[in-house]
Write a protein that holds these residues in place. Structure first.
Motif, short mmCIF file in Angstrom:
data_model
loop_
_atom_site.label_atom_id
_atom_site.label_comp_id
_atom_site.label_asym_id
_atom_site.label_seq_id
_atom_site.Cartn_x
_atom_site.Cartn_y
_atom_site.Cartn_z
N VAL A 57 -29.86 13.84 17.50
CA VAL A 57 -29.48 12.83 18.50
C VAL A 57 -28.03 12.39 18.28
N SER A 58 -27.70 12.00 17.06
CA SER A 58 -26.36 11.46 16.78
C SER A 58 -25.33 12.55 16.49
N GLY A 59 -25.80 13.74 16.08
CA GLY A 59 -24.89 14.80 15.69
C GLY A 59 -24.25 14.58 14.34
N THR A 60 -24.68 13.56 13.63
CA THR A 60 -24.12 13.25 12.31
C THR A 60 -25.23 12.69 11.44
N ASN A 61 -24.88 11.84 10.46
CA ASN A 61 -25.88 11.25 9.58
C ASN A 61 -25.38 9.89 9.09
N TRP A 62 -26.01 9.37 8.08
CA TRP A 62 -25.72 8.02 7.59
C TRP A 62 -24.90 8.03 6.30
N GLU A 63 -24.34 9.18 5.93
CA GLU A 63 -23.56 9.28 4.70
C GLU A 63 -22.36 8.34 4.72
N GLY A 64 -22.26 7.50 3.71
CA GLY A 64 -21.12 6.61 3.57
C GLY A 64 -21.17 5.36 4.42
N THR A 65 -21.96 5.38 5.48
CA THR A 65 -22.04 4.22 6.38
C THR A 65 -23.32 3.44 6.19
N GLY A 66 -24.37 4.11 5.75
CA GLY A 66 -25.68 3.51 5.71
C GLY A 66 -26.31 3.46 7.08
N VAL A 67 -27.57 3.10 7.11
CA VAL A 67 -28.27 2.87 8.37
C VAL A 67 -28.01 1.43 8.78
N ARG A 68 -27.44 1.24 9.95
CA ARG A 68 -27.10 -0.10 10.41
C ARG A 68 -28.26 -0.68 11.21
N ARG B 167 -27.69 1.91 1.72
CA ARG B 167 -26.65 2.32 0.77
C ARG B 167 -25.76 3.45 1.27
N GLY B 168 -26.30 4.38 2.06
CA GLY B 168 -25.45 5.43 2.62
C GLY B 168 -25.41 6.73 1.86
N GLY B 169 -26.58 7.32 1.56
CA GLY B 169 -26.64 8.62 0.90
C GLY B 169 -27.49 9.59 1.69
N ALA B 170 -26.83 10.55 2.36
CA ALA B 170 -27.55 11.42 3.30
C ALA B 170 -27.71 12.85 2.82
N HIS B 171 -27.11 13.23 1.70
CA HIS B 171 -27.07 14.63 1.32
C HIS B 171 -28.24 15.01 0.42
N PRO B 172 -29.04 16.03 0.79
CA PRO B 172 -30.08 16.50 -0.12
C PRO B 172 -29.46 17.06 -1.40
N ARG B 173 -30.10 16.78 -2.52
CA ARG B 173 -29.51 17.11 -3.81
C ARG B 173 -30.42 17.99 -4.64
N GLU B 174 -29.80 18.62 -5.64
CA GLU B 174 -30.53 19.39 -6.64
C GLU B 174 -30.10 18.88 -8.01
N GLY B 175 -30.96 19.10 -9.01
CA GLY B 175 -30.66 18.59 -10.34
C GLY B 175 -30.67 19.68 -11.40
N TRP B 176 -29.76 19.54 -12.35
CA TRP B 176 -29.67 20.46 -13.50
C TRP B 176 -29.67 19.65 -14.79
N THR B 177 -30.50 20.04 -15.74
CA THR B 177 -30.49 19.42 -17.06
C THR B 177 -29.35 20.02 -17.87
N VAL B 178 -28.37 19.20 -18.25
CA VAL B 178 -27.19 19.68 -18.98
C VAL B 178 -27.19 19.23 -20.44
N GLY C 149 -35.51 7.23 1.97
CA GLY C 149 -35.89 5.99 2.66
C GLY C 149 -34.98 5.74 3.84
N GLU C 150 -33.69 6.02 3.66
CA GLU C 150 -32.74 5.89 4.77
C GLU C 150 -33.04 6.90 5.87
N GLU C 151 -33.40 8.12 5.47
CA GLU C 151 -33.67 9.13 6.49
C GLU C 151 -34.81 8.70 7.41
N LEU C 152 -35.87 8.15 6.84
CA LEU C 152 -36.99 7.72 7.66
C LEU C 152 -36.56 6.64 8.64
N ALA C 153 -35.79 5.66 8.17
CA ALA C 153 -35.30 4.60 9.06
C ALA C 153 -34.36 5.17 10.12
N TYR C 154 -33.46 6.05 9.72
CA TYR C 154 -32.46 6.61 10.63
C TYR C 154 -33.12 7.48 11.70
#
Length: 303
Positions: free
Chosen positions: A269-280, A241-252, A220-225
């Motif tokens: 455009v920005s050369g970065t992402n919204w990790e930790g900062t959120g979309v302002r 909230r500030g979560g930009a990293h694509p993730r994978e899941g493992w059942t443990v 949701g943040e990616e679309l806004a960003y």
């Protein structure tokens, strides 16, 4: 005669050891991965994970996973319904239940005053092979509107391919959205809008507003960003909230899924992402007031 099935035994030491191995091998930041693996093993040796239930273990391990760099995609997730064992299947099964309960992720399409349409995409950007049909119907329906308000206040993530698909209706021409960089620092994948979308496009010139809240996360943040960085939309509402990293899941464990980011996004455009900062937001306001604020902005621009 009534039979009952006992919940699977919880061997916290073995579960935490497998988590430490998976984080060390897969987390996108190798230095942090080693720190986290060492932390988990130390805490386990100190008997810090003496949990009585899988849910309690999930909460304790998640707190430690996020203690090094605050990555909100790092988590040990508890699933009340037993999770499939295949990699990635636990999150997909939970997402499917949400999809079936949310009109395919498009719970609201409405025409407001002055020819302004509002389209809500929630609670997820569902996998494109599921979501293409309901999204095509909704986006085609709002295409003739004079302005569009895209409501992502309840959107908590999902598929980057679905983000690109939605952007294809809101931009003119094929556009690069993101580059995914792997753990090794190599380009893993690029994200572009599709050259063709079914149905009618809203297009890249009419007024577009994106609503966010403090709960908007990940996809949701990616679309806004993406739309904000391209200068295509004004973002109205709260910092996300500030979560930009694509993730994978493992059942443990039958009720536990480990979520680990495996790459990082780099916006062209920005050369970065919204990790930790959120979309302002461009227009900061309470999430509850964001729709009325965006509507007033749209009507003022159209008059």
């Amino acid at each position: 005669m009534t039979s009952t099935t006992s919940p699977p035994a919880l061997d916290a030491v073995a579960v935490v050891e497998s988590i430490a191995d998976l984080v060390c091998e897969n987390y996108v930041f190798p230095d942090a991965a080693r720190q986290l693996a060492a932390l988990l093993r130390r805490r386990s040796a100190e008997d810090s994970y003496r949990a009585e239930s899988a849910q309690e273990l999930a909460e304790a391990v998640t707190a430690d996973l996020r203690s090094v760099n605050g990555d909100l995609h790092l988590a040990l997730k508890y699933h009340a319904v037993p999770a499939p064992p295949e990699q990635g299947a636990a999150a997909l099964a939970a997402m499917r239940r949400e999809f079936d309960a949310s009109l395919g992720g498009v719970p609201r399409v409405e025409l407001l005053d002055g020819g302004v349409a509002v389209l809500e995409i929630a609670p997820k950007m569902f996998p494109l092979d599921w979501a293409a049909q309901p999204l095509t119907a909704a986006l085609s329906l709002v295409a003739p509107a004079r302005a569009l308000i895209l409501d992502l206040r309840r959107n908590t993530g999902g598929d980057p391919n679905t983000v690109a698909f939605v952007c294809g209706y809101l931009l003119d021409g094929r556009t690069q959205l993101n580059t995914m960089v792997s753990r090794q620092g190599e380009v893993a994948e690029q994200s572009w809008t599709p050259p063709f979308v079914p149905g009618a496009r809203f297009g890249g010139s009419k007024p577009l507003y994106v609503l966010t809240s403090g709960n908007t996360f990940s996809g949701g943040e990616e679309l806004a960003y993406d739309l904000q960085q391209l200068g295509r939309a004004e973002v109205v509402g709260e910092t996300t909230r500030g979560g930009a990293h694509p993730r994978e899941g493992w059942t443990v464990h039958p009720h536990l899924e480990l979520s680990v980011p495996i790459a990082r996004a780099v916006n062209p455009v920005s050369g970065t992402n919204w990790e930790g900062t959120g979309v302002r937001p461009d227009v900061l306001c309470d999430a509850e007031a964001a729709l009325d604020r965006a509507l007033s902005l749209a009507v003022a621009r159209l008059t």
